[in-house]
Design an enzyme around this catalytic site. Structure first.
Site, PDB file in Angstrom:
ATOM      1  N   GLU A 199      68.885  72.995  56.652  1.00 58.66           N
ATOM      2  CA  GLU A 199      68.202  72.288  57.727  1.00 58.66           C
ATOM      3  C   GLU A 199      69.163  72.136  58.907  1.00 58.66           C
ATOM      4  O   GLU A 199      70.260  71.597  58.771  1.00 58.66           O
ATOM      5  CB  GLU A 199      67.752  70.904  57.243  1.00 58.66           C
ATOM      6  CG  GLU A 199      66.968  70.111  58.257  1.00 58.66           C
ATOM      7  CD  GLU A 199      66.528  68.757  57.718  1.00 58.66           C
ATOM      8  OE1 GLU A 199      65.514  68.237  58.203  1.00 58.66           O
ATOM      9  OE2 GLU A 199      67.198  68.225  56.809  1.00 58.66           O
ATOM     10  N   ARG A 227      60.349  68.440  69.435  1.00 60.11           N
ATOM     11  CA  ARG A 227      60.252  66.986  69.554  1.00 60.11           C
ATOM     12  C   ARG A 227      61.591  66.364  69.182  1.00 60.11           C
ATOM     13  O   ARG A 227      62.206  66.724  68.181  1.00 60.11           O
ATOM     14  CB  ARG A 227      59.141  66.452  68.637  1.00 60.11           C
ATOM     15  CG  ARG A 227      58.940  64.951  68.761  1.00 60.11           C
ATOM     16  CD  ARG A 227      57.737  64.470  67.974  1.00 60.11           C
ATOM     17  NE  ARG A 227      57.835  64.754  66.553  1.00 60.11           N
ATOM     18  CZ  ARG A 227      57.392  63.928  65.591  1.00 60.11           C
ATOM     19  NH1 ARG A 227      56.833  62.794  65.918  1.00 60.11           N
ATOM     20  NH2 ARG A 227      57.482  64.255  64.336  1.00 60.11           N
ATOM     21  N   GLU A 285      62.218  59.492  51.261  1.00 56.39           N
ATOM     22  CA  GLU A 285      61.763  60.621  52.067  1.00 56.39           C
ATOM     23  C   GLU A 285      63.029  61.355  52.491  1.00 56.39           C
ATOM     24  O   GLU A 285      63.806  60.854  53.311  1.00 56.39           O
ATOM     25  CB  GLU A 285      60.984  60.153  53.291  1.00 56.39           C
ATOM     26  CG  GLU A 285      60.498  61.301  54.152  1.00 56.39           C
ATOM     27  CD  GLU A 285      59.836  60.842  55.435  1.00 56.39           C
ATOM     28  OE1 GLU A 285      59.344  61.709  56.181  1.00 56.39           O
ATOM     29  OE2 GLU A 285      59.829  59.628  55.705  1.00 56.39           O
ATOM     30  N   SER A 324      68.973  62.098  54.474  1.00 54.27           N
ATOM     31  CA  SER A 324      69.320  63.397  53.911  1.00 54.27           C
ATOM     32  C   SER A 324      69.191  63.401  52.394  1.00 54.27           C
ATOM     33  O   SER A 324      69.313  62.370  51.725  1.00 54.27           O
ATOM     34  CB  SER A 324      70.750  63.774  54.293  1.00 54.27           C
ATOM     35  OG  SER A 324      71.686  62.977  53.592  1.00 54.27           O
ATOM     36  N   ARG A 368      57.334  50.952  59.297  1.00 58.53           N
ATOM     37  CA  ARG A 368      56.554  51.618  58.253  1.00 58.53           C
ATOM     38  C   ARG A 368      56.899  51.076  56.873  1.00 58.53           C
ATOM     39  O   ARG A 368      56.015  50.917  56.012  1.00 58.53           O
ATOM     40  CB  ARG A 368      56.813  53.130  58.279  1.00 58.53           C
ATOM     41  CG  ARG A 368      55.917  53.899  57.332  1.00 58.53           C
ATOM     42  CD  ARG A 368      56.085  55.393  57.463  1.00 58.53           C
ATOM     43  NE  ARG A 368      57.308  55.887  56.860  1.00 58.53           N
ATOM     44  CZ  ARG A 368      57.595  57.176  56.701  1.00 58.53           C
ATOM     45  NH1 ARG A 368      56.756  58.090  57.122  1.00 58.53           N
ATOM     46  NH2 ARG A 368      58.714  57.551  56.137  1.00 58.53           N
ATOM     47  N   THR A 426      72.503  62.217  50.676  1.00 57.65           N
ATOM     48  CA  THR A 426      72.656  60.761  50.589  1.00 57.65           C
ATOM     49  C   THR A 426      71.678  60.181  49.589  1.00 57.65           C
ATOM     50  O   THR A 426      72.013  59.258  48.839  1.00 57.65           O
ATOM     51  CB  THR A 426      72.442  60.131  51.969  1.00 57.65           C
ATOM     52  OG1 THR A 426      73.399  60.673  52.891  1.00 57.65           O
ATOM     53  CG2 THR A 426      72.613  58.625  51.916  1.00 57.65           C
ATOM     54  N   GLY A 427      70.469  60.716  49.551  1.00 58.84           N
ATOM     55  CA  GLY A 427      69.482  60.248  48.589  1.00 58.84           C
ATOM     56  C   GLY A 427      69.962  60.388  47.151  1.00 58.84           C
ATOM     57  O   GLY A 427      69.747  59.501  46.321  1.00 58.84           O
ATOM     58  N   CYS A 469      62.515  65.192  60.578  1.00 58.48           N
ATOM     59  CA  CYS A 469      62.558  65.773  59.236  1.00 58.48           C
ATOM     60  C   CYS A 469      61.431  66.776  58.993  1.00 58.48           C
ATOM     61  O   CYS A 469      61.560  67.651  58.138  1.00 58.48           O
ATOM     62  CB  CYS A 469      62.532  64.675  58.187  1.00 58.48           C
ATOM     63  SG  CYS A 469      61.080  63.606  58.281  1.00 58.48           S
ATOM     64  N   LYS A 512      69.114  47.912  56.382  1.00 65.02           N
ATOM     65  CA  LYS A 512      70.367  48.474  56.864  1.00 65.02           C
ATOM     66  C   LYS A 512      70.023  49.629  57.796  1.00 65.02           C
ATOM     67  O   LYS A 512      69.684  50.721  57.353  1.00 65.02           O
ATOM     68  CB  LYS A 512      71.242  48.997  55.721  1.00 65.02           C
ATOM     69  CG  LYS A 512      72.667  49.340  56.190  1.00 65.02           C
ATOM     70  CD  LYS A 512      73.330  50.444  55.396  1.00 65.02           C
ATOM     71  CE  LYS A 512      72.966  51.811  55.889  1.00 65.02           C
ATOM     72  NZ  LYS A 512      73.412  52.113  57.284  1.00 65.02           N
ATOM     73  N   PRO A 513      70.105  49.397  59.108  1.00 62.61           N
ATOM     74  CA  PRO A 513      69.781  50.477  60.045  1.00 62.61           C
ATOM     75  C   PRO A 513      70.912  51.480  60.145  1.00 62.61           C
ATOM     76  O   PRO A 513      72.057  51.201  59.749  1.00 62.61           O
ATOM     77  CB  PRO A 513      69.589  49.729  61.367  1.00 62.61           C
ATOM     78  CG  PRO A 513      70.495  48.540  61.252  1.00 62.61           C
ATOM     79  CD  PRO A 513      70.473  48.151  59.794  1.00 62.61           C
ATOM     80  N   ALA A 514      70.633  52.647  60.699  1.00 59.38           N
ATOM     81  CA  ALA A 514      71.666  53.653  60.921  1.00 59.38           C
ATOM     82  C   ALA A 514      72.690  53.119  61.905  1.00 59.38           C
ATOM     83  O   ALA A 514      72.366  52.365  62.826  1.00 59.38           O
ATOM     84  CB  ALA A 514      71.033  54.935  61.458  1.00 59.38           C
ATOM     85  N   GLU A 515      73.943  53.539  61.728  1.00 51.60           N
ATOM     86  CA  GLU A 515      75.019  53.030  62.581  1.00 51.60           C
ATOM     87  C   GLU A 515      74.857  53.435  64.042  1.00 51.60           C
ATOM     88  O   GLU A 515      75.382  52.765  64.941  1.00 51.60           O
ATOM     89  CB  GLU A 515      76.384  53.505  62.062  1.00 51.60           C
ATOM     90  CG  GLU A 515      76.618  55.000  62.120  1.00 51.60           C
ATOM     91  CD  GLU A 515      76.150  55.739  60.885  1.00 51.60           C
ATOM     92  OE1 GLU A 515      76.528  56.910  60.716  1.00 51.60           O
ATOM     93  OE2 GLU A 515      75.387  55.137  60.086  1.00 51.60           O
TER      94      GLU A 515
END
Length: 488
Positions: free
Chosen positions: A426, A322, A294, A273, A201, A276-277, A328, A216-219
């Site tokens: 959340e 789901r 986002e 999150s 996306r 982190t944002g 999110c 940088k993908p999530a670990e």
């Protein structure tokens, strides 16, 4: 991700100039290394463990393990990139931008289309990778792969339609000409819950506009990003245009800061999150980069007395469970009007018991896989414990599942009040807390009593409850740090 806003010089201010713009050069060739564990039966070409920079597969000084959240088994050791590797990837992307920006829209479109075609050809293996590293049920993973590929298809077509404009000005003899140009290097930081779709996306938009990217993908889920890199390479995406730098949680902070502060990066796109944002925004502020974020959600699911209970329950099941509640925009609070409350809770509990099956994501019957790690399970436990201690009732579920430490029973709580943690935090897990309300104004007040938004789900048989929509609308709660277009 808006990446086509202004012309970016190929020479960064106050830095040594990049090498002269180059043509599309040959790619590095390297033999793939097989990973162990649950990925061992898949195509070796897609199971990459090195970082992908400048068209080459390169090792890092260290490696970190990736585990199957269902079994705990080690899937493989992946390159653990730090600041030096991050800087190298950014420099490669910056140098590639000097030529990629000049590639015609038609050619960029063709390359993205080839990448899409390869994703569809390899969709089964890509889905198995998602299930192995995230625990997502295989059917959901298969759906994500198609969903992810469609972003590439969409942006392959939009690449041809990056139009400018001619605007009238106050002066009669003048016109303002608007040109849309790629901004440069885009740093893309993605979450683990949609390890393929969140990449395509963002990256599809960037490449279509003429930008280059460092991902940088999530670990927890680097294998999906690296598999996409392999397919991008096979599709002919030029070296340096798409780069992937996996890293461990230990190094995530320093890598994120390096991406945000590097003067060669023009754009940051992040999904994750809110906490982190905020950290990333702090780092970005020094160089005033463009940012798309986002962030976290706390979506209310509002059911009025006039709603069809069976339809509302079906909607609740779809919106809550789901990916085991790890999305999110999934419903996090269920606000049900008093007249329909008891019937809704009863039917919701029956649907949970009948339709949800906890298990390994590779098992055909499974609808609820594991949570991503034990920390996620502990948060669900904390929310349930807090609610029960303050008077909530466990209708069904409420504890860890016997299958393993990362599994939690789909849980329904009633008699939930606004002072409980699950009402204002959340959960990101399979917990459905139901809050009873009397009036529409009360429901709106409860729904808006949160510092994050992202989505709202409303069910009613009366048009005045949902303007222009007879049944349901999902739209944005416009919190200043969390703005997103409302789907039509």
């Amino acid at each position: 991700m808006a990446t086509c806003l202004r012309l970016r010089s190929c020479r960064a201010p106050r830095l040594p100039p990049a090498p002269a713009a180059r043509g599309l050069r040959p790619r590095c060739s390297a033999q793939p290394r097989r990973s162990a564990g649950g990925l061992a039966g898949l195509s070796a070409a897609l199971l990459r463990t090195d970082r992908f920079v400048d068209g080459c597969w390169l090792p890092a000084a260290a490696a970190f393990p990736v585990h199957d959240p269902a079994s705990g088994a080690e899937l493989g050791l992946v390159a653990d990139c730090g600041v030096p590797e991050t800087r190298a990837a950014v420099r490669a992307a910056y140098e590639a931008f000097c030529s990629w920006r000049g590639v015609s829209a038609k050619e960029r479109s063709s390359l993205l289309r080839k990448w899409y075609d390869l994703m569809i050809q390899n969709k089964d293996d890509l889905a198995k990778i998602i299930t192995a590293e995230s625990g997502k049920p295989l059917k959901e993973a298969q759906g994500e792969v198609v969903y992810a590929a469609l972003f590439l298809e969409w942006f392959s077509e939009e690449a041809r339609r990056i139009y400018g404009d001619v605007i009238c000005t106050p002066a009669r003899d003048r016109r303002a000409l608007v040109l849309k140009q790629p901004v440069g290097v885009a740093a893309v930081i993605t979450p683990w819950n949609f390890p393929s779709a969140m990449i395509t996306r963002k990256v599809g938009a960037a490449l279509a506009a003429g930008c280059t990217v460092v991902v940088k993908p999530a670990e927890h889920t680097p294998f999906s990003a690296l598999a996409l890199a392999e397919l991008a390479n096979q599709a002919g995406i030029p070296p340096g245009v798409y780069n992937v730098i996996p890293c461990s949680r230990k190094k995530a902070k320093e890598v994120g800061e390096a991406l945000c502060t590097d003067p060669l990066v023009s754009k940051i796109s992040f999904t994750g999150s809110t906490a982190t944002g905020k950290i990333l925004l702090h780092h970005v502020a020094g160089s005033v980069k463009r940012v798309s974020m986002e962030l976290g959600g706390h979506a209310p699911f509002i059911v009025f007395d006039s709603a069809n209970v069976d339809q509302a329950v079906a909607g609740a099941m779809a919106s809550k469970f789901r990916n085991s509640g790890q999305t999110c925009v999934c419903s996090n609070r269920f606000l049900v009007q008093r007249g329909i409350h008891d019937s809704f809770v009863k039917k919701f509990a029956e649907a949970i018991k009948t339709n949800l099956h906890v298990g390994n994501g590779f098992e055909e019957r499974t609808t609820q896989g594991p949570l991503i790690d034990e920390k996620a399970v502990e948060k669900v436990e904390k929310h349930v414990s807090d609610a029960v201690s303050k008077g909530a009732t466990v209708v069904t579920g409420g504890k860890r599942h016997q299958l393993g430490k990362n599994f939690f029973e789909p849980t329904l709580l009633s008699n939930v009040t606004r002072d409980m943690l699950c009402s204002h935090e959340e959960t990101f897990g399979p917990l459905a807390p139901v809050i009873k309300f009397d009036t529409e104004d009360e429901a709106v007040a409860i729904a808006n009593a949160a510092d994050v938004g992202l989505a709202v789900w409303r069910w009613s048989g009366r048009p005045q409850h949902v303007p222009h929509y007879p049944d349901i609308i999902r739209c944005t709660h416009l919190h200043p740090t969390n703005r997103r277009p409302c789907p039509q």
